[in-house]
Design a protein around this motif. Structure first.
Motif, mmCIF file in Angstrom:
data_model
loop_
_atom_site.group_PDB
_atom_site.id
_atom_site.type_symbol
_atom_site.label_atom_id
_atom_site.label_comp_id
_atom_site.label_asym_id
_atom_site.label_seq_id
_atom_site.Cartn_x
_atom_site.Cartn_y
_atom_site.Cartn_z
ATOM 1 N N SER A 114 39.907 19.810 2.447
ATOM 2 C CA SER A 114 41.177 19.135 2.167
ATOM 3 C C SER A 114 40.968 17.656 1.849
ATOM 4 N N ARG A 115 39.966 17.026 2.475
ATOM 5 C CA ARG A 115 39.702 15.615 2.175
ATOM 6 C C ARG A 115 39.287 15.440 0.726
ATOM 7 N N HIS A 116 38.471 16.373 0.238
ATOM 8 C CA HIS A 116 38.019 16.283 -1.151
ATOM 9 C C HIS A 116 39.175 16.468 -2.118
ATOM 10 N N ILE A 117 40.102 17.367 -1.772
ATOM 11 C CA ILE A 117 41.244 17.594 -2.656
ATOM 12 C C ILE A 117 42.128 16.353 -2.706
ATOM 13 N N ARG A 118 42.322 15.694 -1.552
ATOM 14 C CA ARG A 118 43.134 14.465 -1.537
ATOM 15 C C ARG A 118 42.468 13.370 -2.393
ATOM 16 N N THR A 119 41.156 13.254 -2.262
ATOM 17 C CA THR A 119 40.444 12.245 -3.046
ATOM 18 C C THR A 119 40.499 12.576 -4.530
ATOM 19 N N PHE A 120 40.307 13.839 -4.865
ATOM 20 C CA PHE A 120 40.395 14.279 -6.272
ATOM 21 C C PHE A 120 41.770 13.948 -6.838
ATOM 22 N N HIS A 121 42.813 14.223 -6.081
ATOM 23 C CA HIS A 121 44.178 13.961 -6.539
ATOM 24 C C HIS A 121 44.376 12.469 -6.788
ATOM 25 N N ALA A 122 43.788 11.618 -5.938
ATOM 26 C CA ALA A 122 43.897 10.170 -6.122
ATOM 27 C C ALA A 122 43.158 9.712 -7.377
ATOM 28 N N VAL A 123 41.973 10.284 -7.630
ATOM 29 C CA VAL A 123 41.214 9.923 -8.835
ATOM 30 C C VAL A 123 42.000 10.302 -10.083
ATOM 31 N N VAL A 124 42.616 11.469 -10.063
ATOM 32 C CA VAL A 124 43.421 11.905 -11.199
ATOM 33 C C VAL A 124 44.585 10.947 -11.417
ATOM 34 N N ASP A 125 45.218 10.503 -10.317
ATOM 35 C CA ASP A 125 46.379 9.623 -10.428
ATOM 36 C C ASP A 125 46.022 8.262 -11.025
ATOM 37 N N VAL A 126 44.912 7.655 -10.545
ATOM 38 C CA VAL A 126 44.599 6.276 -10.979
ATOM 39 C C VAL A 126 43.568 6.225 -12.092
ATOM 40 N N GLY A 127 42.814 7.308 -12.296
ATOM 41 C CA GLY A 127 41.909 7.391 -13.435
ATOM 42 C C GLY A 127 40.517 6.864 -13.211
ATOM 43 N N THR A 128 40.218 6.245 -12.041
ATOM 44 C CA THR A 128 38.871 5.732 -11.777
ATOM 45 C C THR A 128 38.498 5.973 -10.319
ATOM 46 N N TYR A 129 37.189 6.030 -10.075
ATOM 47 C CA TYR A 129 36.719 6.169 -8.708
ATOM 48 C C TYR A 129 37.052 4.923 -7.895
ATOM 49 N N SER A 130 36.900 3.763 -8.512
ATOM 50 C CA SER A 130 37.149 2.511 -7.784
ATOM 51 C C SER A 130 38.630 2.391 -7.414
ATOM 52 N N GLY A 131 39.492 2.793 -8.334
ATOM 53 C CA GLY A 131 40.923 2.743 -8.052
ATOM 54 C C GLY A 131 41.304 3.704 -6.942
ATOM 55 N N ALA A 132 40.718 4.897 -6.954
ATOM 56 C CA ALA A 132 40.990 5.879 -5.900
ATOM 57 C C ALA A 132 40.481 5.360 -4.554
ATOM 58 N N ALA A 133 39.307 4.684 -4.588
ATOM 59 C CA ALA A 133 38.748 4.143 -3.351
ATOM 60 C C ALA A 133 39.694 3.093 -2.761
ATOM 61 N N ALA A 134 40.227 2.206 -3.626
ATOM 62 C CA ALA A 134 41.148 1.175 -3.143
ATOM 63 C C ALA A 134 42.430 1.802 -2.596
ATOM 64 N N LEU A 135 42.927 2.861 -3.258
ATOM 65 C CA LEU A 135 44.157 3.525 -2.834
ATOM 66 C C LEU A 135 43.990 4.189 -1.473
ATOM 67 N N LEU A 136 42.832 4.789 -1.251
ATOM 68 C CA LEU A 136 42.611 5.562 -0.032
ATOM 69 C C LEU A 136 41.955 4.758 1.090
ATOM 70 N N GLY A 137 41.476 3.555 0.764
ATOM 71 C CA GLY A 137 40.785 2.763 1.773
ATOM 72 C C GLY A 137 39.352 3.189 1.976
ATOM 73 N N TYR A 138 38.757 3.837 0.954
ATOM 74 C CA TYR A 138 37.352 4.243 1.008
ATOM 75 C C TYR A 138 36.512 3.252 0.222
ATOM 76 N N THR A 139 35.194 3.400 0.336
ATOM 77 C CA THR A 139 34.292 2.701 -0.571
ATOM 78 C C THR A 139 34.127 3.560 -1.826
ATOM 79 N N GLN A 140 33.748 2.914 -2.932
ATOM 80 C CA GLN A 140 33.558 3.688 -4.160
ATOM 81 C C GLN A 140 32.440 4.725 -4.006
ATOM 82 N N PRO A 141 31.293 4.372 -3.370
ATOM 83 C CA PRO A 141 30.262 5.391 -3.187
ATOM 84 C C PRO A 141 30.769 6.604 -2.403
ATOM 85 N N ALA A 142 31.677 6.370 -1.437
ATOM 86 C CA ALA A 142 32.214 7.494 -0.663
ATOM 87 C C ALA A 142 33.026 8.419 -1.559
#
Length: 301
Positions: A4-32
């Motif tokens: 489920s964590r991966h699906i939430r992260t995937f959904h965030a990447v789709v929404d913002v279009g970049t790994y870095s943007g998804a990381a900022a949205l979720l409070g993760y690091t980009q490598p994570a």
């Protein structure tokens, strides 16, 4: 199998279009985020993104997953809310199987307390006599069973079943108010040796026959019924006498019958039974605790 964590992260990447943007949205690091997407792709056996400039573009597999990701997350959210509600006793269903006199006395008080304190808890009520009610518990047809036992024969409880004693229920003789023995405060079973009898369920009948034999007579059994009101009506019409538990006396509806305690005292033990593992379920444990409190108040009366 999706994480489920991966699906939430995937959904965030789709929404913002970049790994870095998804990381900022979720409070993760980009490598994570990168590692989670690689793990999701490995579990699916297909890439989900291709990089186009600074943005990520979905592959065909990614587009398919994206169409389902939101509904997956919504379903998970609903499931989490429902499980939390059950754990916090805001909701839940418990199947309670009781014998007739318990269902007419202990159970209504229990349900009233639950309705007042925990309105989201639903109790499905079943009616059966022991030992059939205990068989239903073992088969998973109910979650809690109220049943009674007599001193003889001694009964054992399976290792996976917990017995919670509730109260000792004294037996009484039910007779018409004009019966000669009704003038006494307590009576002996042998005083009714010549009477016609009304008896109940198979377990009660076995105990009754044993006690009659101990008192030196074989009873003339005229009627058999499990219904307490039917028993009262038959007694009121002078068609026989009956040995009934004290619980039955608490819902006498006829002014033409009298109950007198037996001496020496005869009793049955009333207990709640539940599968050991089911006591870990909050709603089931709540029902058991509530019926025990109701029984304790009756004992104290």
């Amino acid at each position: 199998m999706f994480d489920s964590r991966h699906i939430r992260t995937f959904h965030a990447v789709v929404d913002v279009g970049t790994y870095s943007g998804a990381a900022a949205l979720l409070g993760y690091t980009q490598p994570a985020v990168t590692q989670q997407m690689k793990a999701l792709e490995r579990s699916l056996g297909s890439p989900l993104f291709v990089r186009v400039g600074r943005r990520m573009r979905l592959t065909e597999a990614g587009e398919t997953l994206a169409r389902h990701a939101e509904s997956i997350l919504e379903s998970l959210s609903v499931a989490e809310e429902q499980v939390t509600a059950i754990a916090r006793l805001r909701s839940g269903t418990v199947r309670l199987c009781g014998f007739p006199s318990a269902n007419a006395t202990l159970v209504p008080e229990t349900l009233a307390e639950l309705a007042a304190g925990h309105p989201g808890i639903r109790v499905d009520l079943l009616d059966d006599e022991p030992p059939d009610s205990l068989t239903r518990l073992a088969r998973g047809e109910c979650d809690v069973t109220l049943a009674f036992t007599y001193p003889r024969p001694a009964e054992t409880v399976p290792d996976d079943v917990v017995e919670i004693p509730l109260l000792e229920d004294q037996l009484t003789v039910l007779m018409p108010v004009g019966h000669p023995q009704a003038r006494r405060r307590a009576v002996r079973l042998a005083d009714f040796a010549g009477e016609r009898w009304i008896v109940g369920c198979a377990r009660c009948r076995t105990n009754f026959l044993h006690e009659c034999a101990e008192s030196g007579f074989a009873p003339d059994i005229a009627f058999t019924t499990d219904d307490g009101l039917v028993t009262q009506s038959l007694v009121a019409e002078g068609l026989g006498v009956a040995v009934v538990p004290s619980l039955v006396l608490s819902f006498l509806r006829l002014d033409r019958v009298a109950g007198r305690a037996l001496q020496p005292a005869l009793r049955r033990r009333i207990s709640a039974y539940v599968l050991r593992e089911h006591l870990r379920i909050p709603a089931t444990a709540l029902v058991v605790d509530t019926v025990r409190e109701v029984a304790e108040r009756r004992v104290g009366c």
